[in-house]
Design a protein around this motif. Structure first.
Motif, short mmCIF file in Angstrom:
data_model
loop_
_atom_site.label_atom_id
_atom_site.label_comp_id
_atom_site.label_asym_id
_atom_site.label_seq_id
_atom_site.Cartn_x
_atom_site.Cartn_y
_atom_site.Cartn_z
N PRO A 68 -90.74 62.96 30.99
CA PRO A 68 -90.31 63.06 32.39
C PRO A 68 -88.81 62.84 32.57
N ALA A 69 -88.25 61.95 31.77
CA ALA A 69 -86.80 61.71 31.83
C ALA A 69 -86.05 62.97 31.41
N ALA A 70 -86.54 63.65 30.37
CA ALA A 70 -85.90 64.89 29.93
C ALA A 70 -85.99 65.97 31.01
N VAL A 169 -80.04 61.58 23.49
CA VAL A 169 -81.34 60.92 23.39
C VAL A 169 -81.76 60.43 24.76
N VAL A 170 -82.96 60.80 25.20
CA VAL A 170 -83.44 60.35 26.50
C VAL A 170 -84.56 59.31 26.38
N GLY A 171 -85.09 59.09 25.19
CA GLY A 171 -86.08 58.04 24.98
C GLY A 171 -85.41 56.78 24.48
N LYS A 172 -86.23 55.80 24.08
CA LYS A 172 -85.65 54.61 23.44
C LYS A 172 -84.91 55.05 22.18
N PRO A 173 -83.73 54.50 21.88
CA PRO A 173 -83.09 53.32 22.46
C PRO A 173 -82.00 53.63 23.49
N LYS A 175 -79.67 53.84 26.59
CA LYS A 175 -79.48 52.91 27.69
C LYS A 175 -80.09 53.44 28.97
N SER A 176 -79.97 54.75 29.19
CA SER A 176 -80.50 55.34 30.42
C SER A 176 -82.02 55.18 30.51
N PHE A 177 -82.69 55.15 29.37
CA PHE A 177 -84.14 54.99 29.35
C PHE A 177 -84.53 53.61 29.88
N PHE A 178 -83.85 52.58 29.37
CA PHE A 178 -84.14 51.23 29.83
C PHE A 178 -83.71 51.03 31.28
N GLU A 179 -82.61 51.64 31.66
CA GLU A 179 -82.16 51.55 33.05
C GLU A 179 -83.19 52.18 33.98
N GLN A 207 -81.48 45.18 24.15
CA GLN A 207 -80.37 44.23 24.18
C GLN A 207 -79.07 44.90 24.58
N ARG A 208 -78.85 46.13 24.16
CA ARG A 208 -77.63 46.83 24.56
C ARG A 208 -77.60 47.13 26.06
N CYS A 209 -78.78 47.09 26.66
CA CYS A 209 -78.86 47.31 28.11
C CYS A 209 -78.84 45.99 28.87
N GLY A 210 -78.74 44.87 28.15
CA GLY A 210 -78.64 43.57 28.81
C GLY A 210 -79.94 42.81 28.95
N LEU A 211 -81.03 43.34 28.37
CA LEU A 211 -82.30 42.63 28.41
C LEU A 211 -82.40 41.66 27.24
#
Length: 253
Positions: A68-70, A169-173, A175-179, A207-211
């Motif tokens: 869905p993100a893609a 990349v739109v899945g993990k890892p 940043k936009s995915f976690f956001e 972690q790169r996204c701040g979690l």
């Protein structure tokens, strides 16, 4: 403090009656929950039905997934994809124009990763003036009942090398995915904890996204993960129950 602490989790480690009880425990505790998966061999509906069949309390609107993100990216940018994905995932792209492709979308195509199919994707990319390669994740391998298997990242790298292009990349890892998962939960990164079995895609990406991120020693976990040169989880646990207890203990402090 209860309404300020949340968990963003993936589907790794959900394998037993204990896991089902832990999922119910999370929901009963008042924590918000998100299933962040790089599953690209099935639609979200198929993924959820499978877990529901095992007795898990989960709905489609609790799942963040790459396809869905893609699709959002494709629509926003007017891109028409050549799909190199698993047959079962194609319905996710039903509303996307795929005529005269001007990009390639690659996911975990499993047995569809033949020379002929990879070469077809290569020809699309190499024939574009401005090639665009979108990857639904970049995992190196994953674990199934019959052992470890190559993931989409290996084939993504082959196309990157052959076409001199950098995949998006739109899945993990990513940043936009976690956001996206955080936005769907309605929380800030510092309010969330990622629980997963993948040292790079789950732990490092979060972690790169701040979690904060907890690695479970199940699934694709390898003992060598604990010596990873860059990624250091906030905690290790042996199973999902320990992760839940750790999170709830922090809530009580």
């Amino acid at each position: 403090m209860r309404n300020r602490k949340y968990e963003a989790g993936n589907s790794g480690g959900f394998q037993s009656e204990a896991a089902k009880r832990n999922l119910l425990w999370i929901k009963a505790s008042g924590l918000k929950l998100r299933f962040c998966t790089n599953e690209t061999q099935a639609t979200r509906e198929q993924f959820v039905r499978k877990l529901q069949g095992f007795g898990f309390d989960i709905s489609v609107d609790e799942v963040t997934a790459p396809a869905p993100a893609a699709c959002r990216v494709l629509r926003e940018r007017g891109l028409r994809p050549h799909l190199l994905v698993h047959d079962d995932l194609i319905p996710e792209f039903a509303e996307i124009d795929r005529t005269n492709p001007n990009c390639v979308v690659i996911g975990d195509a499993a047995d569809k990763f033949t020379y002929a199919n990879l070469n077809e994707a290569f020809r699309v990319l190499i024939g574009l003036e401005n090639p665009v390669l979108i990857a639904l994740g970049r995992g190196r391998y994953y674990k199934e009942t019959d052992g470890l298997k190559l993931d989409v990242g290996a084939y993504m790298k082959a196309l990157e090398y052959a076409c001199d292009v950098q995949a998006e990349v739109v899945g993990k890892p990513a940043k936009s995915f976690f956001e996206s998962a955080l936005a769907e939960l309605g929380v800030e990164p510092q309010q969330a904890v990622m629980v997963g079995d993948d040292i790079e895609n789950d732990v490092g990406g979060a972690q790169r996204c701040g979690l904060r991120a907890v690695q479970v020693r199940t699934g694709k976990y390898r003992p060598s993960d604990e010596n990873h040169p860059q990624v250091k989880p906030d905690a290790y646990v042996d199973n999902l129950a320990e992760a839940v207890e750790l999170i709830l203990q922090q809530l009580r402090e």
